[in-house]
Design a protein around this motif. Structure first.
Motif, PDB file in Angstrom:
ATOM      1  N   UNK A 112       0.842  -1.195   0.000  1.00 19.32           N
ATOM      2  CA  UNK A 112       0.000   0.000   0.000  1.00 19.32           C
ATOM      3  C   UNK A 112       0.878   1.245   0.000  1.00 19.32           C
ATOM      4  N   UNK A 113       0.323   2.334  -0.504  1.00 16.43           N
ATOM      5  CA  UNK A 113       1.055   3.596  -0.513  1.00 16.43           C
ATOM      6  C   UNK A 113       0.759   4.394   0.752  1.00 16.43           C
ATOM      7  N   UNK A 114       1.800   5.054   1.266  1.00 15.34           N
ATOM      8  CA  UNK A 114       1.616   6.024   2.340  1.00 15.34           C
ATOM      9  C   UNK A 114       2.234   7.335   1.872  1.00 15.34           C
ATOM     10  N   UNK A 115       1.672   8.443   2.355  1.00 15.96           N
ATOM     11  CA  UNK A 115       2.154   9.759   1.946  1.00 15.96           C
ATOM     12  C   UNK A 115       3.398  10.130   2.744  1.00 15.96           C
ATOM     13  N   UNK A 116       4.470  10.416   2.034  1.00 12.03           N
ATOM     14  CA  UNK A 116       5.730  10.851   2.646  1.00 12.03           C
ATOM     15  C   UNK A 116       6.268  12.008   1.820  1.00 12.03           C
TER      16      UNK A 116
END
Length: 312
Positions: free
Chosen positions: A46-50
């Motif tokens: 999954x993508x996480x915002x960084x």
């Protein structure tokens, strides 16, 4: 004589033309193949915002304790590379595999790959997931980033595990990183050709054919991208930045090392030096290569669990 001279000229021209056609063919095949493969890469994790970009992470397992896995330099697809280890850890822990920028399915960032940026981005990814207490387990160069990490976020890390992890004083990072050559190899398509001629260059664990093919495509996609090149260019300053750091005395630290490293002199003593002042430090060796998590994942998990139980 004139006839011989003409034959020589024609021969040289034919050779030059053949070389030009060969180079052009390699370039065109690479462009077409790269575009085609992008559509065949299957998503995972999954993508996480960084930092306003997408960082890919894989989470598996539902244990009470969390283990965060950090990859070695240039690992094309960390979540797939760690697959055997994740499968052996996940019955006991929640396992989080971080794919740094430029790795796996994560975006490429414009920020230089300094030790500070890499550590801060990893921490931001964990914060985005609301993970604030965990064990760090890192392969290869993550031993350098891990040192910075455990000193900066000491209250969050409950233990550090190194899998044939790098040591700041190991040497060999003073030379100029050949970014120009690597760029040319990728852009020209010759990196793809070399991989085709020598498939054993693909670093992969013992996985099914489909997963291996995904690793191959991701290797070609991520090979020598701007972040990988920047990280290579920062080897020397990043290692030097970690030279003054030590593991916190009360932090449990265990290293799993290859028993016969022929590339780095004093590989095992260098790690023993790192834990000599630790209240809970241990060094273990296994027969195998640098990617011990490919071949010794069960032993790593068994001995790590025993190490942690011993602390209790």
């Amino acid at each position: 004589m004139k006839k011989i001279f003409k034959i020589m000229l024609y021969s040289i021209a034919a050779i030059v033309l053949a070389i030009a056609v060969f180079i052009a063919t390699v370039y065109i095949v690479n462009r077409i193949s790269s575009k085609s493969e992008l559509g065949k890469i299957k998503p995972y994790g999954q993508f996480v915002a960084v930092d306003a970009k997408n960082m890919n992470v894989l989470i598996q397992g539902k244990g009470e304790e969390t283990i965060v896995l950090l990859p070695g330099y240039g690992t094309a697809a960390p979540a797939l590379d760690f697959k055997p280890l994740v499968e052996d850890l996940s019955p006991f822990y929640r396992v989080v595999v971080i794919e740094p920028f430029g790795y796996g399915l994560s975006d490429v960032t414009e920020k230089e790959r300094s030790i500070g940026n890499i550590v801060n981005e990893t921490h931001e990814a964990l914060q985005s997931l609301n993970i604030d207490r965990y064990i760090l387990m890192g392969h290869s160069i993550s031993g350098i980033y891990g040192l910075e990490y455990v000193n900066k976020y000491e209250s969050e890390v409950s233990a550090f595990v190194g899998i044939d992890s790098s040591v700041p004083t190991q040497g060999g990072n003073d030379g100029e990183f050949p970014s120009g050559i690597y760029k040319a190899l990728k852009k020209s398509g010759f990196a793809r050709l070399l991989m085709k001629l020598s498939p054993d260059q693909i670093v992969a664990p013992n996985v099914d054919d489909e997963t291996r093919e995904q690793i191959r495509m991701l290797s070609l996609k991520n090979m020598f991208n701007p972040n990988i090149l920047s990280e290579g260019e920062h080897f020397n300053p990043n290692f030097k930045a970690a030279e003054s750091l030590t593991f916190p005395q009360n932090l449990p630290v265990i290293f799993f090392l290859q028993a016969n490293d022929t590339e780095t002199e004093g590989w095992i003593p260098l790690h023993e030096e790192q834990v000599k002042n630790s209240a809970h430090g241990k060094v273990m060796t296994f027969e195998g290569g640098h990617y011990l998590h490919h071949t010794r994942s069960k032993e790593i998990v068994e001995n790590f669990r025993g190490f942690m139980e011993g602390l209790k």
